[in-house]
Write a protein that holds these residues in place. Sequence first.
Motif, PDB file in Angstrom:
ATOM      1  N   UNK A  31      30.478   8.395  -0.053  1.00  0.00           N
ATOM      2  CA  UNK A  31      29.305   7.522   0.073  1.00  0.00           C
ATOM      3  C   UNK A  31      29.608   6.058  -0.196  1.00  0.00           C
ATOM      4  N   UNK A  32      30.599   5.780  -1.047  1.00  0.00           N
ATOM      5  CA  UNK A  32      30.955   4.400  -1.369  1.00  0.00           C
ATOM      6  C   UNK A  32      32.463   4.211  -1.237  1.00  0.00           C
ATOM      7  N   UNK A  33      32.870   2.982  -1.098  1.00  0.00           N
ATOM      8  CA  UNK A  33      34.288   2.649  -0.953  1.00  0.00           C
ATOM      9  C   UNK A  33      34.886   2.523  -2.352  1.00  0.00           C
ATOM     10  N   UNK A  34      35.465   3.600  -2.838  1.00  0.00           N
ATOM     11  CA  UNK A  34      35.940   3.613  -4.223  1.00  0.00           C
ATOM     12  C   UNK A  34      37.213   2.807  -4.435  1.00  0.00           C
ATOM     13  N   UNK A  35      37.886   2.414  -3.353  1.00  0.00           N
ATOM     14  CA  UNK A  35      39.083   1.585  -3.521  1.00  0.00           C
ATOM     15  C   UNK A  35      38.782   0.099  -3.340  1.00  0.00           C
ATOM     16  N   UNK A  36      37.499  -0.251  -3.397  1.00  0.00           N
ATOM     17  CA  UNK A  36      37.106  -1.639  -3.198  1.00  0.00           C
ATOM     18  C   UNK A  36      37.661  -2.593  -4.231  1.00  0.00           C
ATOM     19  N   UNK A  37      37.824  -2.119  -5.472  1.00  0.00           N
ATOM     20  CA  UNK A  37      38.376  -2.987  -6.520  1.00  0.00           C
ATOM     21  C   UNK A  37      39.753  -3.477  -6.116  1.00  0.00           C
ATOM     22  N   UNK A  38      40.579  -2.572  -5.660  1.00  0.00           N
ATOM     23  CA  UNK A  38      41.943  -2.928  -5.272  1.00  0.00           C
ATOM     24  C   UNK A  38      41.949  -3.928  -4.127  1.00  0.00           C
ATOM     25  N   UNK A  39      41.112  -3.716  -3.134  1.00  0.00           N
ATOM     26  CA  UNK A  39      41.067  -4.623  -1.978  1.00  0.00           C
ATOM     27  C   UNK A  39      40.627  -6.016  -2.387  1.00  0.00           C
ATOM     28  N   UNK A  40      39.587  -6.089  -3.205  1.00  0.00           N
ATOM     29  CA  UNK A  40      39.090  -7.398  -3.652  1.00  0.00           C
ATOM     30  C   UNK A  40      40.155  -8.168  -4.416  1.00  0.00           C
ATOM     31  N   UNK A  41      40.865  -7.474  -5.277  1.00  0.00           N
ATOM     32  CA  UNK A  41      41.869  -8.139  -6.101  1.00  0.00           C
ATOM     33  C   UNK A  41      43.066  -8.571  -5.255  1.00  0.00           C
ATOM     34  N   UNK A  42      43.484  -7.703  -4.344  1.00  0.00           N
ATOM     35  CA  UNK A  42      44.663  -8.021  -3.537  1.00  0.00           C
ATOM     36  C   UNK A  42      44.440  -9.261  -2.680  1.00  0.00           C
ATOM     37  N   UNK A  43      43.258  -9.353  -2.093  1.00  0.00           N
ATOM     38  CA  UNK A  43      42.986 -10.489  -1.217  1.00  0.00           C
ATOM     39  C   UNK A  43      42.479 -11.710  -2.001  1.00  0.00           C
ATOM     40  N   UNK A  44      42.600 -11.625  -3.314  1.00  0.00           N
ATOM     41  CA  UNK A  44      42.292 -12.743  -4.219  1.00  0.00           C
ATOM     42  C   UNK A  44      40.836 -13.194  -4.146  1.00  0.00           C
ATOM     43  N   UNK A  45      39.965 -12.349  -3.643  1.00  0.00           N
ATOM     44  CA  UNK A  45      38.560 -12.740  -3.531  1.00  0.00           C
ATOM     45  C   UNK A  45      37.835 -12.599  -4.865  1.00  0.00           C
ATOM     46  N   UNK A  46      38.324 -11.700  -5.736  1.00  0.00           N
ATOM     47  CA  UNK A  46      37.677 -11.491  -7.031  1.00  0.00           C
ATOM     48  C   UNK A  46      38.721 -11.113  -8.073  1.00  0.00           C
ATOM     49  N   UNK A  47      38.405 -11.375  -9.315  1.00  0.00           N
ATOM     50  CA  UNK A  47      39.208 -10.838 -10.416  1.00  0.00           C
ATOM     51  C   UNK A  47      38.793  -9.383 -10.610  1.00  0.00           C
ATOM     52  N   UNK A  48      39.597  -8.585 -11.333  1.00  0.00           N
ATOM     53  CA  UNK A  48      39.178  -7.209 -11.586  1.00  0.00           C
ATOM     54  C   UNK A  48      37.790  -7.120 -12.210  1.00  0.00           C
ATOM     55  N   UNK A  49      37.502  -7.992 -13.179  1.00  0.00           N
ATOM     56  CA  UNK A  49      36.195  -7.946 -13.839  1.00  0.00           C
ATOM     57  C   UNK A  49      35.070  -8.281 -12.870  1.00  0.00           C
TER      58      UNK A  49
END
Length: 458
Positions: free
Chosen positions: A417-435
């Motif tokens: 139902x949700x993209x559970x690997x979204x944290x990794x994608x956001x961090x890799x592309x430098x769009x967000x910090x883990x927090x």
Amino acid sequence: MNHKFALYIAIVTTALVGCSGNDSTETVAPTEITAPTSEASVPVRDLGGLVVTIASWAEVKEPEVKVNAYDEALWEYRNEMMEKHNFKFEELALTKWNETLELFSTSTLAGEPAAEIFRFQSNYQASAINSGLAYDLTKVESINLDDPIWHEQVIEMSTVGDAVYGIAVEFEPKMGLYFNKRLFEEAGLDPDLLYDLQASGEWTWDKLWEISEKLTRDTDNDGVNDVYAQSLNLSRLFHIATLSNNGSYVGRDEDGKYFINLSSPETMEAFTWAADYIAQDFDLYPENWAGIDQLFLNAKVAMHIGDEWQAANFNREMEDDFGFVCFPKGPRATDYVVGMSDATWVIPNTFSPEEVEDIMFALELWNTPPPGYDGPDDWMTPFYPSYRDERAVEETLAIMFNPANAKIDYQNFIAGSVKTDGVASDVYWRSKTPAESVESMTPIWQVEIDKLNAAGNK
């Protein structure tokens, strides 16, 4: 190659009684001896021609040519049991992996289940359990759910209150670390270094970082790395780092309620470490996701996060020797961890108790090791042909197949139902910090967690 086989020797002792030869007239009452019941005198359980079908997305058939002695013994035993107890057992590709739930629901509600047992990929396990259509296996009198044949973590994941709705005999270890021995040697490292670190308990995140620095090399001095430490699979790196630090994405409390665990200290520490690791240029990202395994096969990277089943492919296709270890421990973990997300068997509740007793009896027989391969270490036998060395089996798989090292993460229950690997994608592309990524995802995940908890309360 040394294989351990259990040897059972039956010793029959006969007691001889002689007279003392004295003049005593004392009468001695004869001892009543009850002869033991022989196996031949126990009635054979006749299943009356029952056909037990597992509905799956892949067909499992007896191979015409057995690849080794274990396979020969296994199928000989299975055929013997089917003949002895008058039943048939089959696993058929009746549906796609993401359509099993629909087949289970529609056929069971119609009162005509499409199979006696349904195999569910982990993404659909919770829905099957919470459907109200699964049989409570605690009511099966002829099996013991505490028996080691049934995987305890699968039972834990399938438990709702006092009921158990799913079962499995094993799971496929997820996310171990493959390594290329030649590339280790060329970097000045012992080719068995990771095995030795794992055996000593010193295989940690810090050691991985240190080794990655040595493995990532510019071999022709043109300013561009020619060999990298790892192939970059973002979702797997972040997830196994989390598990290896005693964290998880989704947990379950003592009351059976699911909760988001992304902001726990263990999980956030893992996210931060993984983000720092990929920032070091240790890993090579493939041009497309499908080529990630090829990077390891072609010796472009020295290490690869992969599942146990991939060993057979690497053994068949890879020129260089390779080894296989667990992912290293994080600072909050005391032991190595293996990911777990394998399939679960569920029986429809439209079958009568008597029918389920027979189904489970057949299922247990089908999954019992054949005679000669039922010793404590004989489970290793089928795995040796997939590896280039015995340490992968006798050390790494011994850790991975120990249920105590299997870490449950209920994120698989909402992964559809949700993209559970979204944290990794956001961090890799430098769009967000883990927090920041965790903060943005939490409300979205909470909607699905609430649905999961509501379904469990029905």
